[in-house]
Design an enzyme around this catalytic site. Sequence first.
Site, mmCIF file in Angstrom:
data_model
loop_
_atom_site.group_PDB
_atom_site.id
_atom_site.type_symbol
_atom_site.label_atom_id
_atom_site.label_comp_id
_atom_site.label_asym_id
_atom_site.label_seq_id
_atom_site.Cartn_x
_atom_site.Cartn_y
_atom_site.Cartn_z
ATOM 1 N N GLY A 162 -60.976 32.070 21.827
ATOM 2 C CA GLY A 162 -60.307 31.425 20.702
ATOM 3 C C GLY A 162 -60.124 29.933 20.886
ATOM 4 N N ASP A 468 -49.630 52.063 2.505
ATOM 5 C CA ASP A 468 -50.339 51.856 3.770
ATOM 6 C C ASP A 468 -51.262 50.638 3.689
ATOM 7 O OD1 ASP A 468 -50.847 52.368 6.411
ATOM 8 O OD2 ASP A 468 -52.269 54.001 6.047
#
Length: 629
Positions: A162, A468
């Site tokens: 990253g 969800d």
Amino acid sequence: MDFLSSIFIFVLSAFCCSSSAVAQQLYVGQAITDCNNPNVTPVVLGYAYNGANTSCQTFLTFRSKPPYNTVSAISDLLASDPSHLSEINSVSETATLDTNKLVIVPVNCSRSGEYYQLNTSYIIKRNDGYFVIANNTLQGLTTCQALAKQNPSLNATSLAIGATISVPLRCACPTKNQSDLGINYLISYLIAEGDEVSRISQRFGAENELTLEANGLSEENTNINPFTTFLVPLENPPSISQTIEPSPPPLSPPSPTISTSNDSSNKTWLYALLGALGGCALILVIGTVIFCRVFRRNKEKTDPVTASESFEAIVKPQEKKTDQESKDFLDSISANIALKTYNFDELQRATDNFSSKCLIKGSVYRGMINGDSAAIKKMDGDVPKEMSLLHKINHSNLIRLCGVCFNEGHWYLVYEFAANGTLSDWIYYGINDGKFLDWTQRIQILLDVAAGLNYLHSFTTPPHIHKDIKCSNILLDGDFRAKIANFGLARSAGAEESHFSLTKHIVGTIGYMAPEYVENGLVSTKLDVYAFGALMLEILTGKEIAVLYEDNKDLSDVLNAVLKDEDGHESLTDFMDPSMQGKYPPELAKFLVRLIDNCLEKNPAARPAMDEIVQLLSRTMNNSMTWEL
Ligand SMILES: *[C@@H]1O[C@H](CO)[C@@H](O)[C@H](O)[C@H]1NC(C)=O
Ligand SMILES: *[C@@H]1O[C@H](CO)[C@@H](O)[C@H](O)[C@H]1NC(C)=O
Ligand SMILES: *[C@@H]1O[C@H](CO)[C@@H](O)[C@H](O)[C@H]1NC(C)=O
Ligand SMILES: *[C@@H]1O[C@H](CO)[C@@H](O)[C@H](O)[C@H]1NC(C)=O
Ligand SMILES: *[C@@H]1O[C@H](CO)[C@@H](O)[C@H](O)[C@H]1NC(C)=O
Ligand SMILES: *[C@@H]1O[C@H](CO)[C@@H](O)[C@H](O)[C@H]1NC(C)=O
């Protein structure tokens, strides 16, 4: 001549020539693999500045290779301009290029001290090291030694995934002598296996003698190696015709379903979520049918919560149906709801008899039905609960169930196909091979999801709650437009006005579940708003909510760092997904952090409603488009 003495001569000649300001460049040779040697020949670090122009327009070459096989991915990687790149290669800006195709990359090359170079940035991926980045990703356009020199503050043996590194790409501008001979460009060509200097010159229409000279080679010494750069002196810019490989290396042919369209060049991007669907529910549709029949007369008066409970009561006994009964029910379903029923041989034809090359994941296959792609899920006896909801909704941001089929005890559900797979594959680091979504794509996805939820909350009767919402339940189509999937937990909201009700069974995903639901089983549309806040947080940070939780215990801590930082954007830089670093409008990003904070309010009533969020995000989207220009 033995190896050592040839190295010696090579080093010697490198030193004697690089000291002269007007020298031609040297060929880099095999020194590129010697990553830990501090005394490399200078040409390994870059082509030397030669005293002539301090900058020039030039061209690199690159061989298309996933994930760097689109105009945008390649121009991003190599700091090129996508519109110039698409123009010179005669491809559209959205095109996906065949693997191994030679791409001409127009760039601006300039002097940096003693060298010519072109800076670009790169985000460290899993398993990356300087050599892998230089050789495998950049194919030799930079070297491990140049990467180490350019990033002195980083520890080459422990690069953080990253982290952004600065990458010097190898380029050069013509010398005075070359300019005098009419040479306007020195293109950084990448040597491929089997290349010969004379063939390269021929291919680009360059004079062989000048080519040799440009690289410090001679008729006697024409050794070149793959994955190194080689300068080709040209009068005119290179053209598309020169990118066609003279004798293409034999490639294993891609399977027919995969090669039919651009967006399907990589199976892993495919609509994969369905494989993860648990659910059990044609039964529910069956239930619906029965329910509709039994309760037809008093349907209007029936409370939605009671209704869904009665579903379950009716559904249970249906699970042990025989094939004949299933077929009968299938008939009644297709008669009652607008769902296409497929014959099994249609699906067999669509999936090449459910062959492994059509398998997406789990028991989900990709099929071609009447020229359209579809995702076909095979199930044993169970059918997702979501069918009862999906058959009656029609919204472009909610995944569409197109049809069903029953054969020899198995159910097959046919869904709309989402070519770019799940959002989670695109957001979390390392999952999608270094491909990332840009700012505007992310805002569009958020707006799409918000629009889908708003539809569920405000335009279905009774209102529905998805329950969800999470990254892995959002699918992306070929244009990166989002579609909400997996309605397995969805349910209708309770009493009309408040849309609140109680439930005893807590189901959902940690981190996305609102506190009032976890603690008291309170169900309302504000559950989805909370989860949407968590989703926004993931989309902006590129981190899984579970990871953010682990690190902070309280999500508001993550947000407060940004919200309390009045002027500086440093906290924002820490907060945002590293792959977007410097490529987002800070004011809009900060605005969204505030919106996330509102969505994650402990008090459900304090959270904004979905229609409000849609408004705010459309404004953000408009501003993002202006910012992009
Ligand atoms: C450049 O050209 C001049 C004369 O044409 C020649 O003397 C000189 O050696 C050349 N320099 C290089 C580095 O080739
Ligand atoms: C290169 O420079 C030219 C002119 O200075 C400019 O128009 C072009 O956009 C630059 N290209 C890139 C990729 O920066
Ligand atoms: C490239 O980056 C290096 C280090 O960040 C910097 O010193 C150099 O000036 C840059 N060169 C160009 C041409 O932008
Ligand atoms: C450099 O990269 C290529 C292509 O990925 C690979 O085939 C080759 O083995 C690599 N070279 C070395 C020395 O690892
Ligand atoms: C670089 O990282 C390695 C492995 O983590 C460590 O052993 C080494 O001491 C580090 N070197 C420096 C200069 O920090
Ligand atoms: C580069 O320098 C040569 C002379 O050395 C000059 O003729 C030419 O126009 C220059 N090119 C650019 C793009 O500045």
